[in-house]
Scaffold this active site. Structure first.
Site, PDB file in Angstrom:
ATOM      1  N   ARG A   1       0.836  -1.199   0.000  1.00 39.71           N
ATOM      2  CA  ARG A   1       0.000   0.000   0.000  1.00 39.71           C
ATOM      3  C   ARG A   1       0.877   1.259   0.000  1.00 39.71           C
ATOM      4  NH1 ARG A   1      -3.694  -1.477   5.111  1.00 39.71           N
ATOM      5  NH2 ARG A   1      -1.747  -2.548   5.669  1.00 39.71           N
TER       6      ARG A   1
ATOM      7  N   LYS B   1       1.462   1.834   7.296  1.00 37.01           N
ATOM      8  CA  LYS B   1       1.754   1.020   8.476  1.00 37.01           C
ATOM      9  C   LYS B   1       2.646   1.769   9.459  1.00 37.01           C
ATOM     10  CE  LYS B   1       0.599  -2.326   9.521  1.00 37.01           C
ATOM     11  NZ  LYS B   1      -0.587  -2.547  10.388  1.00 37.01           N
TER      12      LYS B   1
ATOM     13  N   TYR C   1      -1.085   4.547  10.667  1.00 35.42           N
ATOM     14  CA  TYR C   1      -1.466   3.588  11.702  1.00 35.42           C
ATOM     15  C   TYR C   1      -0.276   3.391  12.640  1.00 35.42           C
ATOM     16  CZ  TYR C   1      -5.599   2.213   9.023  1.00 35.42           C
ATOM     17  OH  TYR C   1      -6.804   2.217   8.364  1.00 35.42           O
TER      18      TYR C   1
ATOM     19  N   HIS D   1      -0.847   1.612  16.310  1.00 34.94           N
ATOM     20  CA  HIS D   1      -1.106   0.426  17.142  1.00 34.94           C
ATOM     21  C   HIS D   1      -0.055   0.317  18.250  1.00 34.94           C
ATOM     22  CE1 HIS D   1      -4.190  -0.846  14.317  1.00 34.94           C
ATOM     23  NE2 HIS D   1      -3.317  -0.757  13.328  1.00 34.94           N
TER      24      HIS D   1
ATOM     25  N   GLU E   1      -5.892   4.887  13.694  1.00 35.86           N
ATOM     26  CA  GLU E   1      -6.845   3.977  14.334  1.00 35.86           C
ATOM     27  C   GLU E   1      -7.553   4.569  15.542  1.00 35.86           C
ATOM     28  OE1 GLU E   1      -2.915   3.009  16.399  1.00 35.86           O
ATOM     29  OE2 GLU E   1      -3.577   3.503  14.364  1.00 35.86           O
TER      30      GLU E   1
ATOM     31  N   ASP F   1      -3.088  -6.714  15.328  1.00 38.36           N
ATOM     32  CA  ASP F   1      -2.413  -5.409  15.358  1.00 38.36           C
ATOM     33  C   ASP F   1      -2.424  -4.796  16.752  1.00 38.36           C
ATOM     34  OD1 ASP F   1      -1.329  -4.921  12.856  1.00 38.36           O
ATOM     35  OD2 ASP F   1      -3.202  -4.179  12.028  1.00 38.36           O
TER      36      ASP F   1
END
Length: 372
Positions: A15, A75, A94, A96, A118, A270
């Site tokens: 991505r 990510k 993101y 996490h 997120e 995740d």
């Protein structure tokens, strides 16, 4: 603002943080966008597509990090990327953090402003930047589960939808949120016997009304989880507590009681995973077996379909990216409480309560951080 998009470096992650269409939206507003050479190659986007949208191509990730005021990724930054962050730089991706103390420590040390997709919220209580990837992961979870139920791939050899005269597989979905609903949609479409468990009665009513009598709904208790998992062929875990580590809903003892050759897909990996036996895996090496139960715990599931995932993510992130660029991060966060909820780390302080609690950091209120 100078906005940078490096090539993703997580294993089998194709991505990209910005599409050419979103680059054009930003450059039309006077912002400069810097794309690492080949960043879009994994989804068929050449550097020339980005240049036509007004971006400038830079040869290395270091060039991008050194040039940009804001880094837009997909990510969480890997260790080599975290080393390139600088004090006051904005990171929008993101993260996490709750199950990742090493990343959190590096981000705190960097002095960067780290905003997590997120934990950005919406007026209706949703998570608008997590939702599109949860939709993708929910659908993929059934595909992956069906594949690994096949005998050559480690399962006990059951067809998800059965055939006339043969029972379908029993699919248990734990959590009736975005992941759960999309998993249910695909599992029912494939003809499985589908059961969804949730602790919110209203969620069960809504999901039953959405899918009808073909779906079985169960109020989630420890007893219910055990009874249904023991009989399941495929279990999909999609429970999320925003920003916090996922609750451990399936114990190692329960895994021992499940059918040999059954499959569990932990979409919550995740955030640390919903099973005591879970550990993150990659698309290169997606499964492992514990007590004869196949575990699929890929930490970037939507990366398997990067064309779909990139566009879906960019559709959701663009308004927030533009706000950060147009207003500057401080005004954008002060003006929008929902974007402000995404602020996880600010100049060396943890500013998300769940992350601070799980990793034992002192919590700084985002308003105090932004006002100081």
């Amino acid at each position: 603002m100078k906005i940078g998009v490096p090539t993703e470096v997580k294993v089998q992650e194709f991505r990209v943080g910005l599409t050419p269409a979103n680059v054009l939206e930003l450059t039309d507003r006077g912002h400069e966008v810097f794309i690492q050479k080949g960043a879009g190659a994994g989804i068929g986007l050449a550097d020339s597509h980005y240049e036509a949208s007004g971006a400038k191509i830079l040869p290395t990730a270091k060039d991008v990090f050194d040039t940009a005021e804001m880094i837009v990724k997909v990510k969480e930054p890997q260790s080599e990327e975290r080393a390139m962050l600088r004090e006051g730089q904005i990171l929008f991706t993101y993260l996490h953090l709750a199950p990742d103390p090493e990343q959190t420590a590096d981000l705190v040390k960097s002095g960067a402003i780290c905003i997590a997709y997120e934990t950005v919220t919406s007026p209706d209580g949703g998570l608008p930047l997590l939702a599109p990837m949860s939709e993708v992961a929910g659908r993929l979870s059934v595909q992956a589960g069906a594949y690994y139920l096949e005998k050559p791939h480690g399962g006990h050899g059951v067809l998800l939808g059965g055939v006339p005269g043969v029972d379908p597989a029993k699919v248990v979905v734990i959590g009736g949120g975005v992941v759960g609903r999309h998993a249910v949609h695909i599992a029912l479409g494939m003809g499985a016997d589908v059961w969804v468990l949730d602790r919110n009665v209203n969620v069960l009513k809504e999901i039953w009304a959405q899918f009808g009598r073909g779906l079985n709904t169960v109020y989630s208790t420890r007893d219910a989880v055990e009874r249904h998992c023991i009989k399941a062929d495929l279990v999909i875990c999609g429970v999320l507590i925003p920003g916090a580590a996922a609750p451990k809903l399936i114990s190692a003892d329960l895994i021992k009681k499940m059918k040999p050759g059954s499959v569990v897909v932990d979409v919550a990996i995740d955030q640390g995973g919903c099973m005591e036996t879970s550990r993150p895996t990659t698309h290169d090496d997606p499964v492992f077996v514990v007590d004869d139960v196949v575990h699929y715990c890929v930490a970037n599931m939507p990366g398997a379909v990067p064309k779909t995932s990139t566009v879906a993510l960019n559709n959701a992130t663009l308004p927030f990216t533009m706000a950060l660029a147009d207003k500057g991060y401080q005004k954008a966060l002060l003006d929008d409480e929902h974007l402000r909820a995404g602020l996880n780390v600010h100049k060396g302080r943890v500013t998300h309560p769940a992350v601070a609690e799980d990793l034992e950091y002192d919590f700084q209120d985002p308003m105090d951080a932004l006002s100081s």
